[in-house]
Design a protein around this motif. Structure first.
Motif, PDB file in Angstrom:
ATOM      1  N   GLN A  39      32.306  43.764  36.959  1.00  0.00           N
ATOM      2  CA  GLN A  39      33.233  44.248  37.650  1.00  0.00           C
ATOM      3  C   GLN A  39      34.685  43.720  37.323  1.00  0.00           C
ATOM      4  N   ALA A  40      34.718  42.502  37.002  1.00  0.00           N
ATOM      5  CA  ALA A  40      35.911  41.786  36.516  1.00  0.00           C
ATOM      6  C   ALA A  40      36.534  42.650  34.999  1.00  0.00           C
ATOM      7  N   ALA A  43      37.610  45.908  35.748  1.00  0.00           N
ATOM      8  CA  ALA A  43      39.021  45.736  36.481  1.00  0.00           C
ATOM      9  C   ALA A  43      40.171  45.355  35.276  1.00  0.00           C
ATOM     10  N   GLU A  46      40.757  48.709  33.224  1.00  0.00           N
ATOM     11  CA  GLU A  46      41.742  49.581  34.137  1.00  0.00           C
ATOM     12  C   GLU A  46      43.160  49.208  34.444  1.00  0.00           C
ATOM     13  N   ARG A  48      43.858  46.509  36.269  1.00  0.00           N
ATOM     14  CA  ARG A  48      43.813  45.953  37.564  1.00  0.00           C
ATOM     15  C   ARG A  48      43.684  43.997  37.298  1.00  0.00           C
ATOM     16  N   ALA A  50      44.987  41.759  38.755  1.00  0.00           N
ATOM     17  CA  ALA A  50      44.869  40.736  40.131  1.00  0.00           C
ATOM     18  C   ALA A  50      43.581  40.796  40.638  1.00  0.00           C
ATOM     19  N   ASP A  51      42.952  42.109  40.689  1.00  0.00           N
ATOM     20  CA  ASP A  51      41.666  42.437  41.043  1.00  0.00           C
ATOM     21  C   ASP A  51      40.490  41.469  40.195  1.00  0.00           C
ATOM     22  N   ALA A  52      40.775  41.553  39.043  1.00  0.00           N
ATOM     23  CA  ALA A  52      40.056  40.803  38.087  1.00  0.00           C
ATOM     24  C   ALA A  52      40.107  39.473  38.088  1.00  0.00           C
ATOM     25  N   ARG A  53      41.306  38.708  38.625  1.00  0.00           N
ATOM     26  CA  ARG A  53      41.309  37.422  38.778  1.00  0.00           C
ATOM     27  C   ARG A  53      40.417  36.966  40.185  1.00  0.00           C
ATOM     28  N   ASP A  54      40.591  37.856  41.050  1.00  0.00           N
ATOM     29  CA  ASP A  54      39.940  37.734  42.297  1.00  0.00           C
ATOM     30  C   ASP A  54      38.398  37.361  42.044  1.00  0.00           C
ATOM     31  N   LEU A  55      37.857  38.634  40.959  1.00  0.00           N
ATOM     32  CA  LEU A  55      36.577  38.551  40.718  1.00  0.00           C
ATOM     33  C   LEU A  55      36.052  37.147  40.087  1.00  0.00           C
TER      34      LEU A  55
END
Length: 345
Positions: A39-40, A43, A46, A48, A50-55
């Motif tokens: 998923q990271a 992200a 795509e 994203r 910030a979302d990748a870092r959260d993952l």
């Protein structure tokens, strides 16, 4: 023989099922991590970040791996979070094994390059706080790993340590590319300071700053400390504006008087020439009286003009002195970079 085979098949099947179940239980965290990693990566593709870092942070919480630390550092660097990039990429460098293949070497060098670039735009803050105290920098909790400095953005930062209701606060300016150290200590409670009493109270560790003058905390507890003297007042803008305006007015008056001086001198010469080749041989002649009057006016205008220039210059000098000369203690520092004057202006 047949009965032996019949007994062996169920036993082998049971062992196989137990092995598969145990393997599935052991791989469950890895399976979760692998799904989060996929998923990271999606992200990142795509955009994203910030979302990748959260993952990747979720992956790190599951298993503290070198891959998670490196990706957290790289994503923080791409997001412009230089302090976080330095923290994670430094950890990535510590955890990363020595590269064995060209691909690993390229990735290793890329991470080191990101770490070097991130360190160029941050400063470092080394905090020494009492044991067991919780510390924050600008309100954000921080953990100190073996006394290692904490990367921060350049500028002014507020460092706070607290424990058991006691708090110590300090402010520090951290330059870009520099390291600053802050030592925090809790002040001794007033009751303990009063009980200490004796001659050595002022030198006890953790004593309040008031006890540093040798009187002891108990002696100064009830005595009000004198308020610091107010800074000397700065120059008044109305005085500066008035001085500059008066100086300009006097300069303009001097210019007008000098122009009138030139005109009166020219009129006196013209009147003298009109008296004939002999000039003003007889002062009773009307043109000679006009010439004398013009020269008298010329001298008066010239005197007034020179006086206006002199007074205007004096007013301007006094105004500049009032505005620029320090009214408090001035300090002159001479170095290779130049001369610096510090004071209250």
């Amino acid at each position: 023989m047949h009965s032996h085979v019949r007994l062996g098949i169920p036993l082998a099947l049971g062992l196989a099922l137990f092995t598969l179940a145990a393997g599935a239980m052991a791989e469950r965290p890895s399976g979760t991590s692998a799904r989060l990693m996929q998923q990271a990566h999606a992200a990142v593709d795509e955009g994203r970040l910030a979302d990748a870092r959260d993952l990747w942070m979720a992956v790190w919480k599951l298993e503290r791996s070198q891959v998670a630390a490196c990706n957290l550092g790289a994503l923080s660097f791409r997001l412009g979070d230089a302090p976080a990039a330095v923290r994670w990429l430094s950890l990535c460098k510590e955890m990363m094994r020595k590269p064995r293949t060209p691909g690993e070497r390229e990735l290793y060098e890329s991470r080191l390059a990101d770490l070097a670039r991130a360190r160029q735009v941050v400063g470092e803050l080394r905090v020494v706080a009492p044991a067991g105290a919780a510390a924050t920098i600008d309100g954000e909790p921080v953990e100190f790993d073996g006394g290692k400095p904490v990367p921060v953005l350049p500028g002014r930062h507020v460092v706070r340590a607290s424990s058991d209701g006691r708090t110590a606060v300090a402010e520090v300016d951290v330059p870009r590319g520099g390291t600053r150290e802050v030592r925090l200590a809790f002040a001794a409670p007033s009751g303990e300071a009063g009980a200490a009493g004796g001659p050595g109270a002022s030198g006890a560790p953790g004593a309040a700053p008031e006890a540093a003058d040798g009187r002891g905390a108990a002696g100064g507890a009830g005595v009000p400390r004198p308020s610091p003297s107010p800074p000397p007042p700065g120059p008044r803008p109305d005085v500066i504006v008035g001085g500059v305006g008066l100086s300009a007015t006097l300069a303009a008056l001097g210019g007008v008087m000098m122009m009138a001086t030139e005109k009166k001198e020219a009129a006196g010469r013209a009147a003298a020439r009109s008296a004939g080749p002999s000039g003003c041989f007889r002062m009773t002649w009307p043109m000679c009286r006009d010439s004398a009057s013009a020269y008298g006016d010329m001298r008066a205008f010239r005197t007034v003009g020179i006086a206006a220039f002199a007074v205007g210059g004096a007013v301007l000098g006094a105004t500049l002195t009032y505005a620029l000369v320090p009214r408090g203690q001035a300090e002159l520092n001479v170095s290779a970079e130049g001369i610096a004057v510090m004071g209250v202006f």
